[in-house]
Design a protein around this motif. Structure first.
Motif, PDB file in Angstrom:
ATOM      1  N   LEU A 321      47.903   0.383 -46.036  1.00 32.40           N
ATOM      2  CA  LEU A 321      49.292   0.092 -46.404  1.00 32.40           C
ATOM      3  C   LEU A 321      49.517  -1.383 -46.732  1.00 32.40           C
ATOM      4  O   LEU A 321      50.458  -1.731 -47.444  1.00 32.40           O
ATOM      5  CB  LEU A 321      50.235   0.519 -45.275  1.00 32.40           C
ATOM      6  N   ALA A 322      48.639  -2.248 -46.219  1.00 29.82           N
ATOM      7  CA  ALA A 322      48.754  -3.678 -46.489  1.00 29.82           C
ATOM      8  C   ALA A 322      48.056  -4.084 -47.787  1.00 29.82           C
ATOM      9  O   ALA A 322      48.065  -5.257 -48.149  1.00 29.82           O
ATOM     10  CB  ALA A 322      48.188  -4.476 -45.319  1.00 29.82           C
ATOM     11  N   GLY A 323      47.449  -3.112 -48.469  1.00 25.65           N
ATOM     12  CA  GLY A 323      46.819  -3.399 -49.746  1.00 25.65           C
ATOM     13  C   GLY A 323      45.375  -3.835 -49.675  1.00 25.65           C
ATOM     14  O   GLY A 323      44.810  -4.307 -50.662  1.00 25.65           O
ATOM     15  N   ASN A 324      44.719  -3.646 -48.518  1.00 26.72           N
ATOM     16  CA  ASN A 324      43.301  -3.978 -48.373  1.00 26.72           C
ATOM     17  C   ASN A 324      42.445  -2.758 -48.694  1.00 26.72           C
ATOM     18  O   ASN A 324      42.759  -1.645 -48.251  1.00 26.72           O
ATOM     19  CB  ASN A 324      42.994  -4.413 -46.937  1.00 26.72           C
ATOM     20  N   TYR A 325      41.363  -2.962 -49.409  1.00 29.22           N
ATOM     21  CA  TYR A 325      40.438  -1.853 -49.620  1.00 29.22           C
ATOM     22  C   TYR A 325      39.840  -1.435 -48.279  1.00 29.22           C
ATOM     23  O   TYR A 325      39.380  -2.275 -47.502  1.00 29.22           O
ATOM     24  CB  TYR A 325      39.321  -2.254 -50.580  1.00 29.22           C
ATOM     25  N   VAL A 326      39.877  -0.135 -47.999  1.00 33.87           N
ATOM     26  CA  VAL A 326      39.317   0.381 -46.744  1.00 33.87           C
ATOM     27  C   VAL A 326      37.805   0.493 -46.947  1.00 33.87           C
ATOM     28  O   VAL A 326      37.267   1.557 -47.263  1.00 33.87           O
ATOM     29  CB  VAL A 326      39.952   1.728 -46.365  1.00 33.87           C
ATOM     30  N   ALA A 327      37.146  -0.652 -46.781  1.00 35.09           N
ATOM     31  CA  ALA A 327      35.733  -0.778 -47.127  1.00 35.09           C
ATOM     32  C   ALA A 327      34.808  -0.047 -46.171  1.00 35.09           C
ATOM     33  O   ALA A 327      33.615   0.076 -46.434  1.00 35.09           O
ATOM     34  CB  ALA A 327      35.349  -2.250 -47.193  1.00 35.09           C
ATOM     35  N   SER A 328      35.345   0.445 -45.077  1.00 35.13           N
ATOM     36  CA  SER A 328      34.530   1.202 -44.133  1.00 35.13           C
ATOM     37  C   SER A 328      34.281   2.633 -44.593  1.00 35.13           C
ATOM     38  O   SER A 328      33.281   3.236 -44.227  1.00 35.13           O
ATOM     39  CB  SER A 328      35.217   1.253 -42.766  1.00 35.13           C
TER      40      SER A 328
END
Length: 438
Positions: A321-328
């Motif tokens: 929701l904060a706009g970070n790619y969920v890289a996990s």
């Protein structure tokens, strides 16, 4: 009558206590189901009925009641009517779980994408490949080996690429070369590659100290980006998907997934305490974001300088929701595009004549992490310890939940992609493919 009332009161108290105790579990259960449903329907273009029958058909997720709103691209999942979670689809960003009503209509930025190349043959474009028959391949043995992991093994797709040529390709019913499939933790390997690209462009160096302000007044200030990439920071983290853990709370309850690992204390020694952590991967995604002046630049970079540059045009990286790619965990792509990712490593970062990352980056990511017993590098898994006894020790791979794999075998000029819903006997499968190539 008094006895009956007491029994009913006791029953109500018991049920109330059970609900309160299990409420956090229901929250995560419904959250998983809502997120998976939204992504499956709106990212992968599967039906709700198919998603419930396959992707969400395991305990306890199958207890959730799923619904979709096609017009607004929303999935809702209810846990016994006691708790409901929503996930929304956002163009260019995939699906995300909401935490408030406002999240459903909040403005967002999307990455700018490059148009696919449908003229150049695969793998450097998306047009049909120029078929080549190799005299040193036993195609019957190869195809039988591939076929052996379908059916009960719940394999959805296999692509075998030899000398840049697809020599075997098979899909389960309902899937084809254009089907997007979730890579789960193979996304971690995409993240690692972004660091390789950034280092090649001299935007950062992985041996630098991790730029986390809250660590500067304690021992955590000694943690490097390298330690984080190798998951060897010594930070506390509980990666457990069978119960409420750091990993499940992060994925299904957090607005900003980059923060949770940063808030954890040291419980081990830096560079001497390997501990697999999805929180670390998302912390690294946050570190990537810090290298850019604007959020738009961060969103675009993963595609312009890596994903679209090598023609993985089907890939969608989902954000929090904060706009970070969920890289996990949350990269979707077709099996052929996952194959391109493997080929980039097979060719040591060179893509059709252009160097995307330094040649020695492959050596870096395949260097075994201290205390990992030769099983882990820098967000890639290794066979350096010989766990797969009939497979070369220099084979390395991207690894995702339920058996997602991109195997890279440098000496054999071979990339193997497998997408599935369950694990398999990897050694036997890879051995069969290797034996089919003389």
């Amino acid at each position: 009558m008094k006895i009956l009332k007491r029994i009913l009161l006791l029953l109500v108290i018991t049920v109330t206590i059970a609900v309160i105790y299990n409420y956090p579990k229901l929250n995560i259960l419904a959250g998983y189901s809502a997120k998976n449903t939204a992504s499956s329907v709106f990212v992968a273009n599967r039906s709700l009925a198919y998603t419930d029958k396959t992707d969400n058909n395991f305990s306890p997720v199958n207890l959730a009641d799923d619904k979709i709103n096609e017009n607004h691209k929303i999935a809702t999942s209810s846990a016994f009517g006691l708790l409901t979670r929503k996930a929304i689809y956002r163009e260019g960003l995939g699906a995300v779980l909401t935490l408030s009503k406002e999240d459903e209509t909040a403005a967002y930025l999307s990455p700018k994408r490059k148009a696919p190349d449908h003229i150049t043959p695969y793998p450097y474009g998306n047009a049909a490949q120029k078929d080549t028959v190799f005299n040193n391949i036993d195609y019957n043995k190869l195809n039988n080996t591939v076929a052996s992991i379908f059916g009960k093994r719940q394999t959805r797709a296999v692509v075998v690429i030899y000398k840049d040529q697809i020599i075997a390709e098979k899909y389960a019913k309902g899937f084809n070369k254009d089907s997007r499939i979730l890579g789960w933790s193979m996304t971690k390997s995409v993240l690692s590659t972004v660091f390789g690209v950034m280092q090649y462009q001299q935007k950062l160096h992985v041996m630098d100290k991790a730029p986390i302000d809250s660590w500067q007044n304690d021992e955590r200030k000694n943690i490097t980006i390298h330690n984080l990439l190798q998951m060897n920071s010594g930070l506390q983290w509980d990666e457990n998907y069978d119960e409420i853990s750091d990993a499940t709370k992060m994925l299904f309850l957090e607005r900003d997934m980059t923060k949770m690992q940063a808030e954890k204390p040291l419980t081990g020694k830096v560079n001497a305490s390997w501990n697999y952590s999805s929180g670390t991967s998302n912390l690294l995604s946050g570190i990537v974001r810090k290298q850019f002046t604007t959020h738009q630049d961060y969103l675009d970079y993963w595609y312009t300088d890596l994903i679209d540059k090598i023609g993985m045009n089907s890939m969608i990286l989902e954000t929090d929701l904060a706009g970070n790619y969920v890289a996990s965990s949350y990269a979707w792509a077709t099996p052929r595009d996952w194959g391109k990712f493997g080929l980039l490593y097979l060719h040591q970062g060179n893509w059709n004549g252009e160097q995307i990352f330094a040649k020695d980056w492959v050596k870096y990511i395949t260097e075994p992490t201290p205390t990992s017993n030769g099983t882990y590098g820098a967000q890639f898994w290794l066979n350096a310890g010989g766990r797969l006894k009939d497979v070369p020790k220099n084979m390395f791979f991207a690894d995702g939940y339920q058996g997602q794999r991109v195997y890279i075998l440098p000496d054999q000029d071979l990339v193997i992609v497998r997408m599935a819903l369950s694990w398999m006997d990897e050694n036997q499968f890879l051995k069969g493919i290797l034996e089919s190539i003389k």
